[in-house]
Scaffold this motif. Structure first.
Motif, short mmCIF file in Angstrom:
data_model
loop_
_atom_site.label_atom_id
_atom_site.label_comp_id
_atom_site.label_asym_id
_atom_site.label_seq_id
_atom_site.Cartn_x
_atom_site.Cartn_y
_atom_site.Cartn_z
N ALA A 226 54.71 -11.73 -11.67
CA ALA A 226 55.52 -12.07 -10.50
C ALA A 226 55.95 -13.53 -10.53
CB ALA A 226 54.74 -11.75 -9.22
N ALA A 227 55.03 -14.41 -10.91
CA ALA A 227 55.37 -15.83 -10.98
C ALA A 227 56.44 -16.09 -12.04
CB ALA A 227 54.11 -16.64 -11.29
N VAL A 228 56.36 -15.38 -13.16
CA VAL A 228 57.36 -15.55 -14.22
C VAL A 228 58.72 -15.04 -13.74
CG1 VAL A 228 58.05 -14.78 -16.52
CG2 VAL A 228 55.69 -15.52 -16.10
N ARG A 229 58.73 -13.90 -13.06
CA ARG A 229 60.01 -13.39 -12.54
C ARG A 229 60.62 -14.34 -11.52
NH1 ARG A 229 57.20 -8.44 -12.70
NH2 ARG A 229 56.79 -8.56 -10.44
N ASP A 230 59.78 -14.92 -10.68
CA ASP A 230 60.30 -15.91 -9.71
C ASP A 230 60.90 -17.11 -10.43
OD1 ASP A 230 59.52 -14.36 -7.57
OD2 ASP A 230 57.65 -15.46 -7.19
N SER A 231 60.23 -17.55 -11.48
CA SER A 231 60.75 -18.69 -12.25
C SER A 231 62.06 -18.33 -12.94
CB SER A 231 59.72 -19.14 -13.29
OG SER A 231 58.56 -19.64 -12.68
N ALA A 232 62.15 -17.10 -13.44
CA ALA A 232 63.39 -16.65 -14.09
C ALA A 232 64.54 -16.64 -13.08
CB ALA A 232 63.19 -15.26 -14.69
N ALA A 233 64.26 -16.21 -11.86
CA ALA A 233 65.30 -16.22 -10.82
C ALA A 233 65.79 -17.64 -10.57
CB ALA A 233 64.76 -15.60 -9.54
N GLY A 234 64.86 -18.58 -10.59
CA GLY A 234 65.24 -19.98 -10.41
C GLY A 234 66.09 -20.53 -11.53
N LEU A 235 66.02 -19.87 -12.70
CA LEU A 235 66.83 -20.28 -13.85
C LEU A 235 68.09 -19.42 -13.99
CD1 LEU A 235 64.00 -20.94 -16.48
CD2 LEU A 235 65.31 -22.63 -15.18
N GLY A 236 68.34 -18.56 -13.00
CA GLY A 236 69.59 -17.81 -13.00
C GLY A 236 69.49 -16.37 -13.47
N SER A 237 68.27 -15.87 -13.70
CA SER A 237 68.10 -14.48 -14.13
C SER A 237 67.28 -13.75 -13.07
CB SER A 237 67.42 -14.41 -15.50
OG SER A 237 67.27 -13.06 -15.92
N GLU A 238 67.95 -13.14 -12.10
CA GLU A 238 67.28 -12.55 -10.95
C GLU A 238 66.33 -11.41 -11.31
OE1 GLU A 238 67.38 -13.56 -7.88
OE2 GLU A 238 68.87 -15.15 -8.16
N SER A 239 66.59 -10.70 -12.38
CA SER A 239 65.80 -9.52 -12.72
C SER A 239 64.64 -9.81 -13.66
CB SER A 239 66.70 -8.45 -13.37
OG SER A 239 67.72 -8.06 -12.48
N GLY A 240 64.42 -11.08 -14.00
CA GLY A 240 63.35 -11.43 -14.92
C GLY A 240 63.89 -11.95 -16.23
N PRO A 241 63.00 -12.44 -17.10
CA PRO A 241 63.46 -12.98 -18.38
C PRO A 241 64.05 -11.91 -19.28
CG PRO A 241 61.06 -12.86 -18.30
CD PRO A 241 61.54 -12.54 -16.92
N HIS A 242 64.99 -12.32 -20.11
CA HIS A 242 65.58 -11.40 -21.09
C HIS A 242 64.62 -11.15 -22.25
CE1 HIS A 242 68.96 -13.42 -19.04
NE2 HIS A 242 69.63 -12.31 -19.25
N VAL A 243 63.83 -12.18 -22.58
CA VAL A 243 62.91 -12.12 -23.73
C VAL A 243 61.58 -12.73 -23.32
CG1 VAL A 243 62.48 -12.94 -26.09
CG2 VAL A 243 64.80 -12.27 -25.41
#
Length: 349
Positions: A226-243
């Motif tokens: 969950a923390a990683v997905r939140d960070s990904a949203a902050g970097l412009g990827s709302e659904s989580g990291p691509h890789v």
């Protein structure tokens, strides 16, 4: 010549005078300019690698000059400055012929299948298949990490996951391989999330280009994801990291990485796992995730990686935090049992 040698697993190594090696017919002897200290060396010394027999000399990340070449070596000669992947192919099997020496069934690995580079000289087999020319203008600190951690991370991101500029990648574990992956991802143009329990490692990860950091200390797999997905949203990827990249070899970390991925995401497994871990297979199926392995890189594929270093877009030398002598190497090996320090230690024989 001098070499760091241990005669039984877990025994304190010592610097000893041993016989200088001869060049095999298809191989070379390299005078070691510098060599790396890698956690894989510690695992071999601790008896965790079945390919290693004693007495043994560790070391698999290296740069140096050829001093003797076998009669059958055609592409290289004495005086050439070279490096080498830690996985060396036979040069003749179907995988080597197709450019995939990193999965050669009869591969050799300096520091594992035979004596390695914590010495004045080291033997490399099947030189025409496995050697990589090291540009003279690059310092040893920029070249030797390419043999293991950078090659494995580069193949995982560039060739296996096909990471693109603008994508988000989460790197789980910010040791040598993880930090290499962060630097490579930034060189490609991706955004990076670093995940670790060490404040020092996370600090170095941010220095190397991570745009977000997750301290996973005490968190469950689901909480880390969950923390990683939140960070990904902050970097412009709302659904989580691509890789995602797992560089530790821990079951819970692997599962957290898989759970954090966006649908159709790609996971690169670099950390060596023991046993048969239980993974989030239903999620892999339901979200059509790709689970990819990376086990080093063939010498034939080093061109793009070397180019990034020559151009200055990738600076492996920035990972070097300590330089020691051969006499200091035994203590450095034993220290790895108690600590997982950030950065790279190199040995200059």
């Amino acid at each position: 010549m001098r070499a760091v040698l241990y005669e039984s697993f877990g025994q304190t190594p010592s610097v000893q005078d041993v016989e200088s090696p001869s060049a095999p017919d298809h191989g070379v002897v390299i005078a070691v300019e510098a060599t790396g200290v890698c956690r894989s060396d510690w695992h071999a010394w601790a008896g965790h690698d079945d390919s290693v027999s004693v007495p043994h000399v560790p070391g698999h990340e290296l740069v140096g000059r050829i001093v003797r070449a076998g009669d059958a070596v055609a592409r290289f000669s004495a005086g050439d400055r070279v490096t080498v992947p830690f996985v060396c192919g036979c040069g003749t099997c179907e995988f080597c012929r197709s450019g995939n020496a990193q999965v050669c069934p009869t591969q050799t690995q300096p520091g594992f299948t035979h004596w390695g580079s914590w010495a004045d000289e080291v033997v490399i087999h099947h030189a025409d298949t496995n050697l990589v020319t090291a540009p003279e203008e690059l310092p040893a600190e920029a070249v030797l990490p390419l043999g293991c951690r950078f090659a494995t991370a580069f193949r995982g991101l560039h060739d296996r996951a096909r990471l693109s500029a603008g994508e988000v990648v989460a790197v789980f574990g910010c040791g040598g391989v993880g930090l290499s992956a962060i630097m490579i991802a930034r060189a490609i143009g991706a955004q990076v999330i670093a995940v670790d329990i060490s404040p020092d490692a996370l600090g170095l990860a941010r220095t190397m280009g991570a745009g977000a950091c997750v301290d996973s200390t005490g968190l469950s797999e689901a909480e880390v994801a969950a923390a990683v997905r939140d960070s990904a949203a902050g970097l412009g990827s709302e659904s989580g990291p691509h890789v995602t990249v797992e560089a530790l070899g821990i079951e819970s970390t692997l599962n957290a990485a898989l759970q954090s991925l966006r649908p159709l995401g790609r996971h690169v497994q670099i950390g060596l796992l023991s046993g048969r871990p239980t993974t989030a297979v239903p999620q892999v199926i339901g979200q059509e995730l790709s689970l990819l392995g990376s086990h080093g890189m063939a010498a034939a594929d080093y061109g793009p990686l070397i180019a990034l270093v020559v151009e200055g877009r990738l600076r492996p030398q920035d990972l070097v935090t300590r330089t020691i002598s051969l006499a200091e190497a035994p203590a450095a090996l034993e220290e790895m049992a108690q600590s997982r320090s950030a950065g790279l230690t190199i040995i200059r024989p």
